[in-house]
Design a protein around this motif. Sequence first.
Motif, PDB file in Angstrom:
ATOM      1  N   SER A   1       0.979  -1.211   0.011  1.00  0.00           N
ATOM      2  CA  SER A   1      -0.012  -0.032  -0.158  1.00  0.00           C
ATOM      3  C   SER A   1       0.926   1.262   0.184  1.00  0.00           C
ATOM      4  O   SER A   1       0.569   2.328  -0.635  1.00  0.00           O
ATOM      5  N   TYR A   2       2.045   1.110   0.711  1.00  0.00           N
ATOM      6  CA  TYR A   2       3.009   2.433   0.733  1.00  0.00           C
ATOM      7  C   TYR A   2       3.505   2.601  -0.528  1.00  0.00           C
ATOM      8  O   TYR A   2       3.596   3.704  -1.151  1.00  0.00           O
TER       9      TYR A   2
ATOM     10  N   LEU B   1       1.039   4.322  -2.866  1.00  0.00           N
ATOM     11  CA  LEU B   1       0.869   5.679  -2.597  1.00  0.00           C
ATOM     12  C   LEU B   1       2.208   6.575  -3.062  1.00  0.00           C
ATOM     13  O   LEU B   1       1.924   7.607  -3.823  1.00  0.00           O
TER      14      LEU B   1
ATOM     15  N   ASN C   1       1.599   9.554  -5.717  1.00  0.00           N
ATOM     16  CA  ASN C   1       1.980  10.732  -5.170  1.00  0.00           C
ATOM     17  C   ASN C   1       3.325  11.082  -5.695  1.00  0.00           C
ATOM     18  O   ASN C   1       3.851  12.536  -5.297  1.00  0.00           O
TER      19      ASN C   1
END
Length: 238
Positions: A157-158, A161, A165
């Motif tokens: 999940s990191y 991200l 981003n």
Amino acid sequence: MWIYNPKHDIEFEKGELFTNVDAFRAVLKDYVIQKGFPLLRLKNERSRVTAICNAKGCQWRIHASPMADNITFQIKSYQPQHTCVMDKHCAEATCDWMAKKLVGVMRDHPIMTSKGVEAKLRKYGVKPSKMQIFRAKNKALNEIEGTHAESYSKLPSYAELLRNNNPNSIYKIHYDRPNLLIEPKFLRIFISFKAQKPGFLEGCRPFVGFDGCFLNGPFGGVPLTAVALDANNSICCN
């Protein structure tokens, strides 16, 4: 409705209300630990809870069941008198119970010492052993911060991200998975943010080193960081 007051000992009365069966069970457990007597649950269902003092000849008894809404719990009958000798070493004071009592205070004081934990639990009439204090502290911290295993499971999940981003960054996760029938096992992760590459090429000398430290968690490992010299001969980490 029963309201918790930390300045006073818990006392039951016939007719008292609780938000649900779980709330009644929790208060009953606190009461037994506070008083220090063996409890025997004759019925422990969603529709009724009946308990007695398990000491021979003692007449203490409590019975509660839901009201018309099938949610709110009410004490329907209660015999408060004890004829037994109280014992503060209550079997109901488990490590899980202690951890729940510590979560609130350790959220504000995460480096609380063992003596502080012991003093906190003694307010509930509990005399914990060193092993109980150790286990309760770990359980409380896991409840607050999460476990290491949960943290590793969040790495994909990191990475997602970062992809959304911080585009053009490099991130690679390697897993050990001999076949599709086995759950993947995390091995290593590599991260290089977009700004690091041009920063190294334009502002650092052509020298690259590595710095690392050992992880003290249950899984071990060594995180490595690239080290370079900038134009002032100062060390910068990437």
